[in-house]
Design a protein around this motif. Structure first.
Motif, PDB file in Angstrom:
ATOM      1  N   THR A  66       0.725  -1.278   0.077  1.00  0.00           N
ATOM      2  CA  THR A  66      -0.122   0.256  -0.020  1.00  0.00           C
ATOM      3  C   THR A  66       1.007   1.527  -0.126  1.00  0.00           C
ATOM      4  OG1 THR A  66      -1.799  -1.479   1.363  1.00  0.00           O
ATOM      5  CG2 THR A  66      -1.713   1.717   1.599  1.00  0.00           C
ATOM      6  N   SER A  67       2.025   1.394   0.788  1.00  0.00           N
ATOM      7  CA  SER A  67       2.772   2.772   0.719  1.00  0.00           C
ATOM      8  C   SER A  67       3.419   2.625  -0.357  1.00  0.00           C
ATOM      9  CB  SER A  67       4.085   2.480   1.629  1.00  0.00           C
ATOM     10  OG  SER A  67       4.348   2.761   1.906  1.00  0.00           O
ATOM     11  N   ALA A  68       4.187   0.812  -1.391  1.00  0.00           N
ATOM     12  CA  ALA A  68       4.187   1.360  -2.897  1.00  0.00           C
ATOM     13  C   ALA A  68       3.392   2.319  -3.878  1.00  0.00           C
ATOM     14  CB  ALA A  68       4.914   0.219  -3.179  1.00  0.00           C
ATOM     15  N   VAL A  69       2.409   1.907  -3.223  1.00  0.00           N
ATOM     16  CA  VAL A  69       0.983   2.704  -4.891  1.00  0.00           C
ATOM     17  C   VAL A  69       0.874   3.923  -4.615  1.00  0.00           C
ATOM     18  CG1 VAL A  69      -1.178   2.635  -5.464  1.00  0.00           C
ATOM     19  CG2 VAL A  69      -0.258   0.369  -4.642  1.00  0.00           C
ATOM     20  N   MET A  70       0.441   4.340  -2.361  1.00  0.00           N
ATOM     21  CA  MET A  70       0.304   5.483  -2.199  1.00  0.00           C
ATOM     22  C   MET A  70       1.927   6.358  -2.661  1.00  0.00           C
ATOM     23  SD  MET A  70      -1.153   5.018   1.517  1.00  0.00           S
ATOM     24  CE  MET A  70      -0.511   7.421   1.547  1.00  0.00           C
ATOM     25  N   LEU A  71       3.306   5.941  -2.537  1.00  0.00           N
ATOM     26  CA  LEU A  71       4.157   7.057  -3.061  1.00  0.00           C
ATOM     27  C   LEU A  71       4.186   7.242  -4.631  1.00  0.00           C
ATOM     28  CD1 LEU A  71       6.903   7.939  -2.665  1.00  0.00           C
ATOM     29  CD2 LEU A  71       7.767   5.970  -2.959  1.00  0.00           C
ATOM     30  N   LYS A  72       3.184   6.119  -5.123  1.00  0.00           N
ATOM     31  CA  LYS A  72       3.214   6.315  -6.719  1.00  0.00           C
ATOM     32  C   LYS A  72       2.383   7.545  -7.144  1.00  0.00           C
ATOM     33  CE  LYS A  72       2.932   4.030 -11.098  1.00  0.00           C
ATOM     34  NZ  LYS A  72       2.303   2.326 -11.749  1.00  0.00           N
ATOM     35  N   LEU A  73       1.824   7.241  -6.694  1.00  0.00           N
ATOM     36  CA  LEU A  73      -0.085   8.252  -6.553  1.00  0.00           C
ATOM     37  C   LEU A  73       0.253   9.715  -5.979  1.00  0.00           C
ATOM     38  CD1 LEU A  73      -3.189   6.379  -4.777  1.00  0.00           C
ATOM     39  CD2 LEU A  73      -2.865   7.538  -7.396  1.00  0.00           C
TER      40      LEU A  73
END
Length: 203
Positions: A92-99
């Motif tokens: 989830t952290s990786a997805v948020m960083l991308k967003l």
């Protein structure tokens, strides 16, 4: 006559050898198979343990796939719950960083995302430390280690709740991020419940 006796002794020897071989084989099979409970027993153990958590359905679905690893061990169940939560938090952290690096987010969302990423990073560290402590538990240090683990997992849950509170708006990105964080918080809550159950077994 002597030939008949020799033949009879040979047949008796072969029969005795076959019986001995069968007994040894059966014993070996018993030693190999019986210590490991059937998967259905492990699955039922997970279901029963999860029934005492706040989110039993999520608890069961996230852990049932590891029934073979967990078997019927409260420690392995709590350990698996932490590992599953950690993996979900990291993805989830990786997805948020991308967003956060993309376009289409208003200034408030960008700020909330940055704050949330920091909170989630702290949560990941706390869960990781808890897993490390779980690996070091012994009879001599059980109470001290469990106290540390409970403190860190509780802190991780607080960080996740703070993170989700920053996305209370109705924007698409806000709703998506909040739903993911809330899911992690629910998994962390379940892990803490299973950890408390494991601690109570040794109280």
């Amino acid at each position: 006559m002597e030939g008949s006796i020799a033949k009879h002794l040979l047949n008796s020897f072969l029969i005795l050898l076959a019986i001995t071989s069968f007994i040894n084989s059966s014993s070996a099979d018993t030693r190999f198979y019986y210590p490991v409970p059937p998967k259905s027993v492990s699955t039922e153990f997970i279901k029963t343990s999860c029934s005492s958590t706040t989110y039993p359905r999520l608890c069961y679905t996230s852990l049932a796939g590891q029934a073979g690893l967990i078997q019927t061990s409260p420690k392995l169940l709590a350990h698996a719950a932490l590992n599953v939560t950690l993996a979900t938090a990291k993805s989830t952290s990786a997805v948020m960083l991308k967003l956060s690096k993309g376009s289409g987010m208003n200034p408030r969302e960008v700020e909330a995302m940055q704050d949330c990423l920091e909170e989630l990073s702290d949560s990941v560290d706390e869960i990781r430390r808890s897993i490390g402590e779980m690996d070091q538990i012994k009879a001599s240090n059980f109470e001290l280690m469990m106290s540390d683990i409970q403190t860190w997992v509780s802190a991780a849950l607080t960080d996740e709740t703070t993170c989700s509170d920053g996305f209370e708006g109705n924007t698409v990105n806000g709703k998506m991020v909040r739903s993911r964080i809330v899911n992690i918080a629910h998994m962390t809550s379940n892990a803490l419940s299973l950890i408390n159950s494991y601690a109570s077994v040794h109280a």
